[in-house]
Design a protein around this motif. Structure first.
Motif, PDB file in Angstrom:
ATOM      1  N   LEU A   1       0.881  -1.168   0.000  1.00  0.00           N
ATOM      2  CA  LEU A   1       0.000   0.000   0.000  1.00  0.00           C
ATOM      3  C   LEU A   1       0.914   1.211   0.000  1.00  0.00           C
ATOM      4  O   LEU A   1       1.564   1.504   1.014  1.00  0.00           O
ATOM      5  CB  LEU A   1      -0.915   0.002   1.215  1.00  0.00           C
ATOM      6  CG  LEU A   1      -1.777   1.265   1.401  1.00  0.00           C
ATOM      7  CD1 LEU A   1      -2.629   1.546   0.167  1.00  0.00           C
ATOM      8  CD2 LEU A   1      -2.666   1.147   2.649  1.00  0.00           C
ATOM      9  N   GLY A   2       0.980   1.877  -1.164  1.00  0.00           N
ATOM     10  CA  GLY A   2       1.987   2.913  -1.311  1.00  0.00           C
ATOM     11  C   GLY A   2       3.351   2.268  -1.308  1.00  0.00           C
ATOM     12  O   GLY A   2       3.649   1.384  -2.116  1.00  0.00           O
ATOM     13  N   THR A   3       4.206   2.680  -0.354  1.00  0.00           N
ATOM     14  CA  THR A   3       5.530   2.052  -0.205  1.00  0.00           C
ATOM     15  C   THR A   3       5.567   1.055   0.942  1.00  0.00           C
ATOM     16  O   THR A   3       6.607   0.421   1.186  1.00  0.00           O
ATOM     17  CB  THR A   3       6.582   3.146   0.029  1.00  0.00           C
ATOM     18  OG1 THR A   3       6.242   3.900   1.204  1.00  0.00           O
ATOM     19  CG2 THR A   3       6.654   4.089  -1.179  1.00  0.00           C
ATOM     20  N   ARG A   4       4.459   0.923   1.667  1.00  0.00           N
ATOM     21  CA  ARG A   4       4.423   0.040   2.841  1.00  0.00           C
ATOM     22  C   ARG A   4       4.150  -1.392   2.421  1.00  0.00           C
ATOM     23  O   ARG A   4       3.175  -1.677   1.729  1.00  0.00           O
ATOM     24  CB  ARG A   4       3.351   0.530   3.816  1.00  0.00           C
ATOM     25  CG  ARG A   4       3.197  -0.334   5.073  1.00  0.00           C
ATOM     26  CD  ARG A   4       2.429   0.424   6.148  1.00  0.00           C
ATOM     27  NE  ARG A   4       1.121   0.838   5.696  1.00  0.00           N
ATOM     28  CZ  ARG A   4      -0.012   0.136   5.924  1.00  0.00           C
ATOM     29  NH1 ARG A   4       0.059  -1.016   6.582  1.00  0.00           N
ATOM     30  NH2 ARG A   4      -1.155   0.593   5.500  1.00  0.00           N
ATOM     31  N   LEU A   5       5.033  -2.326   2.812  1.00  0.00           N
ATOM     32  CA  LEU A   5       4.885  -3.736   2.486  1.00  0.00           C
ATOM     33  C   LEU A   5       3.778  -4.346   3.334  1.00  0.00           C
ATOM     34  O   LEU A   5       3.787  -4.212   4.560  1.00  0.00           O
ATOM     35  CB  LEU A   5       6.205  -4.469   2.709  1.00  0.00           C
ATOM     36  CG  LEU A   5       6.199  -5.971   2.379  1.00  0.00           C
ATOM     37  CD1 LEU A   5       5.964  -6.197   0.883  1.00  0.00           C
ATOM     38  CD2 LEU A   5       7.530  -6.612   2.805  1.00  0.00           C
TER      39      LEU A   5
ATOM     40  N   GLY B   1      -6.534   3.183   5.014  1.00  0.00           N
ATOM     41  CA  GLY B   1      -6.605   2.138   3.988  1.00  0.00           C
ATOM     42  C   GLY B   1      -6.857   2.659   2.581  1.00  0.00           C
ATOM     43  O   GLY B   1      -6.822   1.883   1.617  1.00  0.00           O
ATOM     44  N   TYR B   2      -7.139   3.968   2.465  1.00  0.00           N
ATOM     45  CA  TYR B   2      -7.300   4.544   1.136  1.00  0.00           C
ATOM     46  C   TYR B   2      -5.926   4.733   0.491  1.00  0.00           C
ATOM     47  O   TYR B   2      -4.955   5.064   1.164  1.00  0.00           O
ATOM     48  CB  TYR B   2      -8.029   5.888   1.199  1.00  0.00           C
ATOM     49  CG  TYR B   2      -9.508   5.781   1.492  1.00  0.00           C
ATOM     50  CD1 TYR B   2     -10.349   5.058   0.643  1.00  0.00           C
ATOM     51  CD2 TYR B   2     -10.064   6.415   2.609  1.00  0.00           C
ATOM     52  CE1 TYR B   2     -11.703   4.972   0.911  1.00  0.00           C
ATOM     53  CE2 TYR B   2     -11.420   6.331   2.880  1.00  0.00           C
ATOM     54  CZ  TYR B   2     -12.238   5.607   2.036  1.00  0.00           C
ATOM     55  OH  TYR B   2     -13.577   5.512   2.291  1.00  0.00           O
ATOM     56  N   GLY B   3      -5.863   4.545  -0.808  1.00  0.00           N
ATOM     57  CA  GLY B   3      -4.600   4.736  -1.527  1.00  0.00           C
ATOM     58  C   GLY B   3      -4.434   3.717  -2.628  1.00  0.00           C
ATOM     59  O   GLY B   3      -5.377   3.001  -3.005  1.00  0.00           O
ATOM     60  N   GLU B   4      -3.194   3.614  -3.160  1.00  0.00           N
ATOM     61  CA  GLU B   4      -2.921   2.693  -4.264  1.00  0.00           C
ATOM     62  C   GLU B   4      -2.270   1.424  -3.737  1.00  0.00           C
ATOM     63  O   GLU B   4      -1.209   1.464  -3.112  1.00  0.00           O
ATOM     64  CB  GLU B   4      -2.012   3.353  -5.306  1.00  0.00           C
ATOM     65  CG  GLU B   4      -1.785   2.462  -6.517  1.00  0.00           C
ATOM     66  CD  GLU B   4      -0.993   3.132  -7.622  1.00  0.00           C
ATOM     67  OE1 GLU B   4      -1.616   3.762  -8.497  1.00  0.00           O
ATOM     68  OE2 GLU B   4       0.256   3.048  -7.596  1.00  0.00           O
ATOM     69  N   TYR B   5      -2.920   0.304  -4.005  1.00  0.00           N
ATOM     70  CA  TYR B   5      -2.400  -1.017  -3.652  1.00  0.00           C
ATOM     71  C   TYR B   5      -1.693  -1.589  -4.881  1.00  0.00           C
ATOM     72  O   TYR B   5      -2.201  -1.487  -6.008  1.00  0.00           O
ATOM     73  CB  TYR B   5      -3.529  -1.946  -3.230  1.00  0.00           C
ATOM     74  CG  TYR B   5      -4.172  -1.602  -1.900  1.00  0.00           C
ATOM     75  CD1 TYR B   5      -3.892  -2.360  -0.764  1.00  0.00           C
ATOM     76  CD2 TYR B   5      -5.045  -0.531  -1.790  1.00  0.00           C
ATOM     77  CE1 TYR B   5      -4.483  -2.055   0.460  1.00  0.00           C
ATOM     78  CE2 TYR B   5      -5.623  -0.205  -0.566  1.00  0.00           C
ATOM     79  CZ  TYR B   5      -5.349  -0.976   0.547  1.00  0.00           C
ATOM     80  OH  TYR B   5      -5.934  -0.673   1.748  1.00  0.00           O
ATOM     81  N   THR B   6      -0.530  -2.208  -4.642  1.00  0.00           N
ATOM     82  CA  THR B   6       0.240  -2.800  -5.737  1.00  0.00           C
ATOM     83  C   THR B   6       0.572  -4.237  -5.404  1.00  0.00           C
ATOM     84  O   THR B   6       1.017  -4.536  -4.281  1.00  0.00           O
ATOM     85  CB  THR B   6       1.543  -2.023  -5.982  1.00  0.00           C
ATOM     86  OG1 THR B   6       1.241  -0.657  -6.223  1.00  0.00           O
ATOM     87  CG2 THR B   6       2.292  -2.579  -7.187  1.00  0.00           C
TER      88      THR B   6
ATOM     89  N   CYS C   1      -0.119  -5.575 -10.685  1.00  0.00           N
ATOM     90  CA  CYS C   1      -1.533  -5.206 -10.621  1.00  0.00           C
ATOM     91  C   CYS C   1      -1.644  -3.994  -9.704  1.00  0.00           C
ATOM     92  O   CYS C   1      -1.036  -3.971  -8.615  1.00  0.00           O
ATOM     93  CB  CYS C   1      -2.385  -6.341 -10.053  1.00  0.00           C
ATOM     94  SG  CYS C   1      -2.359  -7.866 -11.015  1.00  0.00           S
ATOM     95  N   ARG C   2      -2.436  -3.002 -10.127  1.00  0.00           N
ATOM     96  CA  ARG C   2      -2.586  -1.795  -9.318  1.00  0.00           C
ATOM     97  C   ARG C   2      -4.069  -1.545  -9.054  1.00  0.00           C
ATOM     98  O   ARG C   2      -4.891  -1.671  -9.956  1.00  0.00           O
ATOM     99  CB  ARG C   2      -1.947  -0.588 -10.010  1.00  0.00           C
ATOM    100  CG  ARG C   2      -0.428  -0.633  -9.998  1.00  0.00           C
ATOM    101  CD  ARG C   2       0.199   0.594 -10.654  1.00  0.00           C
ATOM    102  NE  ARG C   2       1.629   0.658 -10.418  1.00  0.00           N
ATOM    103  CZ  ARG C   2       2.541  -0.036 -11.107  1.00  0.00           C
ATOM    104  NH1 ARG C   2       2.145  -0.832 -12.096  1.00  0.00           N
ATOM    105  NH2 ARG C   2       3.828   0.060 -10.812  1.00  0.00           N
ATOM    106  N   PHE C   3      -4.365  -1.178  -7.822  1.00  0.00           N
ATOM    107  CA  PHE C   3      -5.739  -0.919  -7.398  1.00  0.00           C
ATOM    108  C   PHE C   3      -5.752   0.420  -6.661  1.00  0.00           C
ATOM    109  O   PHE C   3      -4.994   0.609  -5.701  1.00  0.00           O
ATOM    110  CB  PHE C   3      -6.251  -2.010  -6.460  1.00  0.00           C
ATOM    111  CG  PHE C   3      -6.114  -3.409  -7.005  1.00  0.00           C
ATOM    112  CD1 PHE C   3      -7.160  -4.003  -7.690  1.00  0.00           C
ATOM    113  CD2 PHE C   3      -4.928  -4.126  -6.848  1.00  0.00           C
ATOM    114  CE1 PHE C   3      -7.028  -5.287  -8.189  1.00  0.00           C
ATOM    115  CE2 PHE C   3      -4.795  -5.402  -7.343  1.00  0.00           C
ATOM    116  CZ  PHE C   3      -5.851  -5.987  -8.025  1.00  0.00           C
TER     117      PHE C   3
END
Length: 971
Positions: free
Chosen positions: A579-583, A606-611, A623-625
């Motif tokens: 989530l962002g840069t957080r593993l 919890g809002y943001g970009e998940y990778t 995959c990006r969400f």
């Protein structure tokens, strides 16, 4: 002020009856209307609308849609077939416009509207393009010997042809005399069975002196779409003959590249004078060629411009004359050689005491001019018992010369040169050197150990290498081991002079086995040497979805899924969720090809970009969400009834309505921001899906237009915006109908009358129509235009009535809150045509909802008014939803057709009402005026009503304070 439309909304538009909503959402509906330069629009066997237009005019079709959300419109076309398959070429627009339409653009056009609700709405119309080309007359003759008589019968056939749509009709004229079948025993007119309707043949039997004359063929499409007749003139005389020509050139013509070639063609006979043209084989003439009558000039000719040139003469008599010549451009190309070892020994080496053959091949034009010579170490070499020189027949195959060295000796080692020239010179020679020595050995192919198998990354530049030894070194041919698979450059084979095959930006499809082989040419004529190279292209995982936006409210659970589609290597695949840069988590795909990440209760962090990154040796696929709480954009509602109102001279108001897209997918919408005045509209409670929301915009300045931007707001923040332009449409709302569309603007026939009104145009009028009655065109003077009329021919009887009802209109409120503050005024107008000695009566009535009594009379006219269109206007004052009824009454005979056209209803008082005869009655909306009703009995004993009414002669309204009145009896 905000209100919610959660009840059934019954909406009647000012211009037409429109929709009944059980919800604000509605699937699309569509209909096609036309404008532009149509000749005719009609129903064909009740299955298809046909729009007829003249070639070169402007086609304009409008697709009118309704539905919410606003449907997307797409125009597509098929090639005139009955298929409903949509083609790729399409126009996304409400109006389809084609300027200067051509015949090939005819066909079936589809309008497709879809908004995600139900099935798409599709309507079609067939466009028929009419045209007429100039006719062409061709002449043929036959001379046959009559049996048992000593004379020859000469028969001449004149055939007339013209391209057209609709099918053309032909007629023939000799001089000023029209010819018809049977009008002259020496003339026959017929159509051949296999081209019936497309050509007309005039047969002149046993040609007579009077048959030598001027013949005219007239082609006609009966003036449809205003297309006038076209004709062609042919003069038949005793000199009429098919063409003959002569070519004043040699055949063939042999020239050198760069020379100028002139071809001359002249006519030697033919009447009328033939027309000369030049053609080049099956291709067009060279671009730099110059054509002047029968003379064709080719400056600085090249080898590519060689070929057969034909002169064609035509005068439409008999068959065209044609004569051809061939231009040969001299040249030499493709010099190559090969060495053939002694065929009587098993090995391919060149050894002392054995035979060796050197072959040299050149392509020459013309082949018969090709000459070969041989040199050894630069000195001429002649054929002898041990040095045998032979040549193949150059007309059978490309020119080849062979030098056979029998019983090879040490003194035979050296450089042999094959020289090719053309006999008459002027072309540079081709020479090929071949070295024969103890080092001349057959080729061998090897692949370096580290060059197969090759493993590379996708996108790299790779070089496949085959090492070739031997002298001379041959050309190397690269191909795929599977011969049907193309090479990277698209061909099946690639030449290499150094043995290397270079591939730039290698892709995964290039994985496989490659074959390198020696070529026969420029080397040894032995069995090809081959080697194989394995190429493996690694590429990172391909995953889905590449990007997905997920909208969620706080506290909700959801799952993210990332799926691996393909990868090489496909083993040892690792994944990481961030989530962002957080593993967040890591793992390995062993048996599965997908991984999930679960969120049990979404919080603000919890809002943001998940990778999700899936990796192998070649790289990573991601995959990006995007997880957000942004609300979706609202969707404006465009079918609002009476959205615009005005209650002050300089300002107007607008009823803005919308629905919220997916309102339950995020947190509750607490307000909307209105961009027009930065107004914040608060919302109470949750918004349901499909709920219609209303906000009244006020204090809008006339006649300005405004861009309205609407943005939903949740506790997450502002959501997606949507825009709409509001335009001031003027104070007078209006309805108009000219009956050009077969739907007749939703007019309907009264089911309680005696017969119906008929939609008609003068262009389609029956030839058996009743004369001395009815219009000869529509109101604007067009014979293709439509109008409504009553047909009074039998079996109609005197006094029978036909009633035509307008759509139902709602009374437009001046207040935005739906209340009628006062009785509004509308101007009802139409054009009428009442011509004929048996004209009955034309009446107009006002029919209002909720009033069960008789319709209120607002206008009436009796008797013959002359052969012209006239206008009527009257003010009406409805207090509820209303219709206008147009009633035509049949008079005492068949010459009593009554027609109407261009019906209008406008909000407000009538402006400049037309001058009226004493028979007009201008009543108020409630049918005001004094009416006395009685009956009389006609000769058949049938009782007929008649009215005595009091009219004011100038203003058109009843005024008891005036003494000047007119008394009119209406029967």
């Amino acid at each position: 002020k905000v209100s919610r439309c959660l009840h059934l909304c019954f909406s009647l538009n000012l211009t037409l009856i429109y929709l009944i909503f059980s919800s604000s959402t509605a699937p699309p509906t569509v209909r096609i209307i036309h404008s532009g330069h149509a000749c005719n629009v009609e129903e064909e066997r009740y299955t298809e609308r046909v729009y007829t237009i003249r070639e070169g005019e402007t086609l304009e079709l409008a697709c009118l849609v309704s539905g919410h959300p606003r449907p997307q419109i797409r125009w597509t076309k098929t090639a005139g077939s009955a298929s409903d398959r949509f083609q790729d070429s399409s126009v996304f627009n409400e109006t389809l416009r084609i300027t200067r339409i051509q015949r090939l653009q005819g066909g079936r056009y589809y309008c497709k509207a879809e908004n995600g609700l139900g099935s798409p709405a599709i309507k079609s119309i067939r466009v028929d393009v009419y045209y007429l080309d100039d006719p062409i007359v061709t002449v043929h003759q036959s001379i046959g010997e009559a049996k048992e008589q000593f004379y020859y019968e000469r028969t001449v056939f004149l055939r007339c042809m013209a391209n057209s749509n609709p099918p053309v009709r032909y007629s023939w004229r000799r001089g000023q005399e029209f010819l018809s079948q049977g009008s002259d025993k020496g003339v026959e007119i017929y159509e051949p069975f296999f081209t019936q309707g497309e050509t007309k043949i005039l047969k002149l039997k046993n040609l007579r002196p009077q048959d030598y004359a001027n013949y005219s063929c007239i082609a006609s499409v009966r003036n449809v779409c205003g297309i006038t007749n076209k004709n062609v003139l042919f003069k038949l005389s005793n000199k009429t003959a098919s063409p003959t020509i002569k070519l004043l050139v040699e055949d063939p013509i042999v020239v050198n590249p760069g020379q100028t070639v002139t071809l001359v063609c002249v006519t030697s006979g033919g009447d009328p004078t033939p027309t000369l043209t030049w053609v080049h084989s099956a291709d067009e003439l060279p671009k730099k060629s110059v054509l002047n009558g029968g003379t064709l000039t080719l400056p600085a000719i090249s080898i590519e411009e060689a070929g057969v040139y034909s002169c064609v003469a035509s005068n439409n008599v008999g068959n065209p004359a044609k004569k051809s010549t061939t231009i040969v451009v001299r040249g030499l190309k493709k010099g190559r050689f090969w060495i053939t070892p002694d065929p009587y020994h098993n090995d391919d080496n060149i050894q002392i005491g054995r035979e060796v053959k050197i072959s040299c091949q050149v392509e020459a034009t013309p082949p018969e001019e090709l000459l070969f010579s041989w040199l050894k170490n630069g000195r001429p070499l002649r054929s002898s018992e041990r040095m045998v020189i032979t040549h193949t027949d150059p007309e059978v195959q490309p020119g080849t010369t062979n030098l056979d060295i029998i019983d090879l000796k040490f003194t035979d080692f050296g450089t042999y040169t094959c020289v090719a020239v053309l006999k008459n010179g002027g072309i540079p020679e081709i020479s090929i050197d071949v070295n024969i020595s103890s080092t001349t050995v057959p080729p061998e192919l090897t692949v370096p150990r580290d060059k197969s198998p090759l493993v590379v990354q996708e996108g790299d530049t790779v070089e496949l290498q085959c090492l070739v030894s031997g002298k001379p070194k041959p050309i190397i041919l690269w191909s795929r081991a599977d011969k049907e698979v193309p090479m990277p450059d698209g061909g099946l084979q690639t030449e290499s002079y150094d043995g290397a095959l270079r591939i730039v930006n290698v892709s995964r499809e290039m994985t496989g086995t490659y074959r390198c082989a020696t070529s026969q040419y420029n080397g040894f004529n032995v069995k090809p040497r081959e080697a194989l190279v394995e190429l493996t292209v690694q590429y990172p995982p391909a995953v889905e979805p590449l990007f997905t936006e997920i909208r969620q409210g706080l506290g909700r659970a959801f799952t993210l899924n990332c799926r691996m589609l393909r990868a090489h290597p496909s083993k040892v695949l690792k994944y990481e969720w961030k989530l962002g840069t957080r593993l967040l988590t890591i793992g390995q795909l062993d048996q599965r090809d997908e991984t999930d990440y679960h969120v049990r209760a979404l919080n603000r962090e919890g809002y943001g970009e998940y990778t999700c990154e899936v990796t192998n040796e070649a790289g990573a696929g991601a995959c990006r969400f995007l997880v957000t709480g942004r609300a979706y954009a609202p969707e404006f509602y465009y079918d609002t009834y009476s959205a615009l109102w005005q209650n002050r001279p300089r300002v107007y108001g607008f009823k803005l309505q919308w629905t919220q897209q997916n309102p339950l997918s995020v947190d509750r919408i607490v307000a909307y921001r209105l961009g027009i005045k930065q107004v914040k509209i608060p919302m109470e409670g949750a918004i349901a899906k499909g709920e219609l929301i209303t906000h009244n915009l006020t204090e809008l300045i006339k006649p300005e237009a405004y861009l309205v931007r609407l943005t939903p707001i949740t506790r997450f923040g502002e959501g997606d915006s949507t825009d709409r332009t509001i335009r001031y449409s003027g104070e007078r709302k209006s309805f108009s109908c000219s009956f050009e569309d077969e739907a007749v603007c939703m007019f309907t026939q009264d089911k309680r009358d005696d017969f119906d009104w008929t939609r008609h145009s003068a262009a389609t009028r029956d030839t058996k129509y009743t004369p001395n009655t009815g219009p000869s065109s529509d109101r604007v003077g067009s014979k293709q235009g439509f109008y409504m009329y009553i047909e009074t021919s039998r079996p109609r009887l005197e006094g029978e009535k036909a009633r035509l009802l307008t759509p139902t209109f709602n009374v437009a409120p001046k207040s935005p809150y739906g209340t009628v503050t006062s009785s509004p005024t509308y101007c009802f107008g139409f054009y009428y045509h009442m011509y004929g000695k048996h004209i009955g009566a034309l009446n107009a009535y006002l029919r209002q909802k909720g009033q069960s009594g008789a319709d209120s009379s607002v206008w009436t006219l009796v008797g013959n008014q002359g052969d012209r269109w006239k206008q009527a206007k009257v003010n009406i004052h409805p207090t509820a939803s209303f219709q206008l009824v147009l009633e035509g009454i049949r008079g005492p005979g068949i010459e009593g057709d009554i027609a109407i056209d261009d019906v209008t209803i406008e909000e407000g008082e009538c402006k400049d009402p037309p001058h009226n005869s004493k028979c007009f009655f201008w009543g108020g909306g409630g049918g005001g005026g004094m009416t006395y009703t009685s009956t009389r009995t006609n000769q058949s004993g049938r009782g007929l009503p008649y009215n005595v009414r009091l009219y004011h002669s100038s203003s058109g309204t009843i005024n008891q304070g005036l003494n000047l009145v007119l008394l009119t009896l209406t029967v």
